[in-house]
Scaffold this motif. Structure first.
Motif, PDB file in Angstrom:
ATOM      1  N   LEU A  66       0.850  -1.190   0.000  1.00 41.88           N
ATOM      2  CA  LEU A  66       0.000   0.000   0.000  1.00 41.88           C
ATOM      3  C   LEU A  66       0.890   1.246   0.000  1.00 41.88           C
ATOM      4  O   LEU A  66       0.954   2.004   0.969  1.00 41.88           O
ATOM      5  CB  LEU A  66      -0.931   0.021   1.214  1.00 41.88           C
ATOM      6  CG  LEU A  66      -2.230  -0.785   1.112  1.00 41.88           C
ATOM      7  CD1 LEU A  66      -1.956  -2.278   1.095  1.00 41.88           C
ATOM      8  CD2 LEU A  66      -3.162  -0.445   2.272  1.00 41.88           C
ATOM      9  N   LEU A  72      -1.391  10.164  -2.355  1.00 42.22           N
ATOM     10  CA  LEU A  72      -2.424   9.217  -2.746  1.00 42.22           C
ATOM     11  C   LEU A  72      -1.958   7.836  -2.317  1.00 42.22           C
ATOM     12  O   LEU A  72      -0.821   7.439  -2.586  1.00 42.22           O
ATOM     13  CB  LEU A  72      -2.662   9.251  -4.256  1.00 42.22           C
ATOM     14  CG  LEU A  72      -3.779   8.338  -4.778  1.00 42.22           C
ATOM     15  CD1 LEU A  72      -5.148   8.866  -4.350  1.00 42.22           C
ATOM     16  CD2 LEU A  72      -3.719   8.223  -6.309  1.00 42.22           C
ATOM     17  N   THR A  73      -2.833   7.094  -1.641  1.00 43.12           N
ATOM     18  CA  THR A  73      -2.477   5.769  -1.150  1.00 43.12           C
ATOM     19  C   THR A  73      -3.027   4.708  -2.090  1.00 43.12           C
ATOM     20  O   THR A  73      -4.235   4.676  -2.357  1.00 43.12           O
ATOM     21  CB  THR A  73      -3.037   5.529   0.261  1.00 43.12           C
ATOM     22  OG1 THR A  73      -2.587   6.576   1.125  1.00 43.12           O
ATOM     23  CG2 THR A  73      -2.572   4.192   0.809  1.00 43.12           C
ATOM     24  N   LEU A  74      -2.152   3.851  -2.591  1.00 41.65           N
ATOM     25  CA  LEU A  74      -2.547   2.779  -3.497  1.00 41.65           C
ATOM     26  C   LEU A  74      -2.757   1.480  -2.727  1.00 41.65           C
ATOM     27  O   LEU A  74      -2.287   1.315  -1.596  1.00 41.65           O
ATOM     28  CB  LEU A  74      -1.501   2.577  -4.581  1.00 41.65           C
ATOM     29  CG  LEU A  74      -1.090   3.809  -5.405  1.00 41.65           C
ATOM     30  CD1 LEU A  74      -0.134   3.404  -6.517  1.00 41.65           C
ATOM     31  CD2 LEU A  74      -2.307   4.525  -5.964  1.00 41.65           C
ATOM     32  N   ASN A  75      -3.439   0.546  -3.372  1.00 43.94           N
ATOM     33  CA  ASN A  75      -3.731  -0.756  -2.774  1.00 43.94           C
ATOM     34  C   ASN A  75      -3.415  -1.835  -3.806  1.00 43.94           C
ATOM     35  O   ASN A  75      -4.241  -2.184  -4.631  1.00 43.94           O
ATOM     36  CB  ASN A  75      -5.200  -0.801  -2.344  1.00 43.94           C
ATOM     37  CG  ASN A  75      -5.576  -2.111  -1.682  1.00 43.94           C
ATOM     38  OD1 ASN A  75      -4.735  -2.964  -1.458  1.00 43.94           O
ATOM     39  ND2 ASN A  75      -6.856  -2.264  -1.384  1.00 43.94           N
ATOM     40  N   GLY A  86      -1.472  -1.517  -6.312  1.00 47.22           N
ATOM     41  CA  GLY A  86      -1.591  -0.861  -7.601  1.00 47.22           C
ATOM     42  C   GLY A  86      -0.370  -1.083  -8.479  1.00 47.22           C
ATOM     43  O   GLY A  86       0.583  -1.785  -8.125  1.00 47.22           O
ATOM     44  N   ASP A  93      -4.428   2.609 -10.063  1.00 47.19           N
ATOM     45  CA  ASP A  93      -4.994   1.643  -9.131  1.00 47.19           C
ATOM     46  C   ASP A  93      -6.477   1.925  -8.950  1.00 47.19           C
ATOM     47  O   ASP A  93      -6.857   2.941  -8.367  1.00 47.19           O
ATOM     48  CB  ASP A  93      -4.278   1.713  -7.775  1.00 47.19           C
ATOM     49  CG  ASP A  93      -4.845   0.729  -6.759  1.00 47.19           C
ATOM     50  OD1 ASP A  93      -5.463  -0.259  -7.196  1.00 47.19           O
ATOM     51  OD2 ASP A  93      -4.675   0.956  -5.561  1.00 47.19           O
ATOM     52  N   ALA A 133      -7.773   2.212  -5.260  1.00 44.27           N
ATOM     53  CA  ALA A 133      -7.563   3.440  -4.487  1.00 44.27           C
ATOM     54  C   ALA A 133      -8.871   4.190  -4.268  1.00 44.27           C
ATOM     55  O   ALA A 133      -8.949   5.044  -3.388  1.00 44.27           O
ATOM     56  CB  ALA A 133      -6.559   4.344  -5.196  1.00 44.27           C
ATOM     57  N   MET A 152     -10.587   2.435   0.994  1.00 38.75           N
ATOM     58  CA  MET A 152      -9.402   3.237   0.737  1.00 38.75           C
ATOM     59  C   MET A 152      -9.655   4.737   0.737  1.00 38.75           C
ATOM     60  O   MET A 152      -8.708   5.524   0.793  1.00 38.75           O
ATOM     61  CB  MET A 152      -8.791   2.839  -0.617  1.00 38.75           C
ATOM     62  CG  MET A 152      -8.220   1.439  -0.663  1.00 38.75           C
ATOM     63  SD  MET A 152      -6.859   1.209   0.502  1.00 38.75           S
ATOM     64  CE  MET A 152      -5.637   2.314  -0.206  1.00 38.75           C
ATOM     65  N   ARG A 208      -7.999   6.629   3.478  1.00 42.09           N
ATOM     66  CA  ARG A 208      -6.552   6.512   3.578  1.00 42.09           C
ATOM     67  C   ARG A 208      -5.914   7.841   3.160  1.00 42.09           C
ATOM     68  O   ARG A 208      -6.543   8.655   2.488  1.00 42.09           O
ATOM     69  CB  ARG A 208      -6.032   5.367   2.698  1.00 42.09           C
ATOM     70  CG  ARG A 208      -6.607   3.994   3.057  1.00 42.09           C
ATOM     71  CD  ARG A 208      -6.279   3.605   4.478  1.00 42.09           C
ATOM     72  NE  ARG A 208      -6.753   2.275   4.809  1.00 42.09           N
ATOM     73  CZ  ARG A 208      -7.668   1.987   5.715  1.00 42.09           C
ATOM     74  NH1 ARG A 208      -8.237   2.982   6.394  1.00 42.09           N
ATOM     75  NH2 ARG A 208      -8.026   0.752   5.958  1.00 42.09           N
ATOM     76  N   ASN A 245      -6.647  10.154  -0.284  1.00 42.47           N
ATOM     77  CA  ASN A 245      -7.557   9.635  -1.303  1.00 42.47           C
ATOM     78  C   ASN A 245      -8.858  10.421  -1.393  1.00 42.47           C
ATOM     79  O   ASN A 245      -9.336  10.722  -2.489  1.00 42.47           O
ATOM     80  CB  ASN A 245      -7.842   8.153  -1.048  1.00 42.47           C
ATOM     81  CG  ASN A 245      -6.618   7.292  -1.266  1.00 42.47           C
ATOM     82  OD1 ASN A 245      -5.497   7.778  -1.186  1.00 42.47           O
ATOM     83  ND2 ASN A 245      -6.816   6.021  -1.543  1.00 42.47           N
TER      84      ASN A 245
END
Length: 360
Positions: free
Chosen positions: A147, A170-173, A175, A230, A233, A238, A241, A244
């Motif tokens: 993440l 920006l937080t990715l999951n 991605g 992603d 996101a 998310m 997070r 986002n």
């Protein structure tokens, strides 16, 4: 006629309660969805909160089931979001979207591993492409290297009109990254990001640490195309997070309409689908209004008949006809009601007799 609870025995009360629970379950089931990225899925992997974010910035949202709707909207005032399409857009469908962008619309494609995102980008004339390899960051992340938190923001330019970018991260999951191919990079991972080539969740020899693009924007015709590396996101789990929600709200705030393109993703739940179908047809709206009006009239007549029916026999027994108004014998009416309804108390019998007297 609404049943009097005094008349219901225990078995009937239980049956009534069970019927209500089952009906409620059917309504809830018909109006919600468990599909990933679903606009009516309120679970962690749904996108119901994304739909709500449009309202948070006073922007109306529209769920698109047919790409032909792109031709009817004011493109310059609309932003369309495509989340991880399940299947490819046909040439005709892609043409609807391309014309929407060229007329001034903003298209957001959020994808990570599926081929649908790149196929759509190619069809609308965008140059950016999604890489597909997972991005990890062992230093700047949200609780896990899978993440990564992208915290390198590029100053927006007039070319892509990206002044909407209000977030610093920006937080990715799980991605991937974007290959810009000449498009403007808006957000990058930290300098400690790397592409996990072999998928072993570790940095190996040959995997290079660096800052990788995760959001790009480019002009296409009079509009623009934004690529987010992603789709996850933007799901419910998310949006709270780091960065986002601010990213989404900044993206939506400049527009009058948010188009959520579900023409190539989930099957909408039946009740939600029925509502959308009715909204799109004036004839169906008139039919529904007419049916509701007829139903209300029928219910009112039944209720009136129910009130009269219980005393019709009283009228006949005490000699009161429908078209005559002789003296009403209260004692005879009470005696009859006691025989027919031994479970009724005197207060209720008196109310019924008095109601009949007032009516006559």
């Amino acid at each position: 006629m609404v049943p009097d609870l005094d008349d219901l025995g225990y078995p009937r009360a239980v049956l009534l309660a069970l019927t209500f629970v089952v009906a409620l379950a059917v309504v809830v089931g018909a109006s919600t969805s468990g599909a990933a990225f679903g606009a009516f899925n309120s679970q962690w992997d749904g996108a119901s909160d994304l739909r709500a974010e449009a309202g948070a910035v006073d922007t109306g949202s529209v769920l698109l089931r047919d790409t032909a709707r792109y031709e009817t909207v004011n493109a310059s005032d609309a932003v369309s979001v495509v989340l991880s399409p399940d299947r490819a857009y046909s040439a005709e469908e892609s043409e609807h979207i391309r014309r929407f962008v060229e007329r001034g619309g903003t298209l957001v494609v959020a994808e990570d591993v599926g081929p649908g995102g790149n196929e759509l980008l190619r069809a609308v004339g965008a140059s950016a492409r999604l890489d597909g390899r997972p991005l990890r960051d062992d230093r700047y992340n949200f609780r896990s290297p899978a993440l990564p938190v992208a915290n390198n923001v590029t100053n927006a330019t007039n070319a892509t009109n990206a002044t909407w970018l209000k977030t610093e991260r920006l937080t990715l999951n799980y991605g991937t990254v974007v290959r810009p191919n000449g498009s403007e990079v808006l957000l990058r991972s930290s300098e400690y990001g790397y592409l996990d080539e072999n998928g072993n969740d570790a940095l190996d020899d040959g995997e290079t640490i660096g800052s990788y693009p995760v959001v790009t924007a480019e002009s296409v015709g009079e509009g623009r195309v934004v690529v987010v590396s992603d789709s996850s996101a933007l799901i419910n789990a998310m949006l709270d997070r780091p960065g986002n929600q601010a990213f989404v709200r900044g993206l939506f705030a400049d527009f009058d309409r948010v188009l959520l393109d579900y023409s190539h993703t989930e099957d909408l739940p039946p009740l939600a689908l029925a509502v959308l179908v009715v909204r799109e047809s004036a004839w169906l709206q008139l039919l529904v209004v007419g049916a509701l009006a007829g139903g209300v009239d029928y219910w009112a007549r039944r209720a009136e008949t129910g009130r009269d029916g219980g005393l019709a026999a009283v009228r006949r027994r005490v000699g009161v006809g429908e078209t005559t108004t002789p003296a009403f014998d209260d004692d005879a009416a009470r005696a009859y009601l006691r025989r027919m309804h031994p479970e009724w108390d005197e207060e209720r019998i008196s109310r019924v007799v008095h109601a009949r007297r007032r009516r006559d």
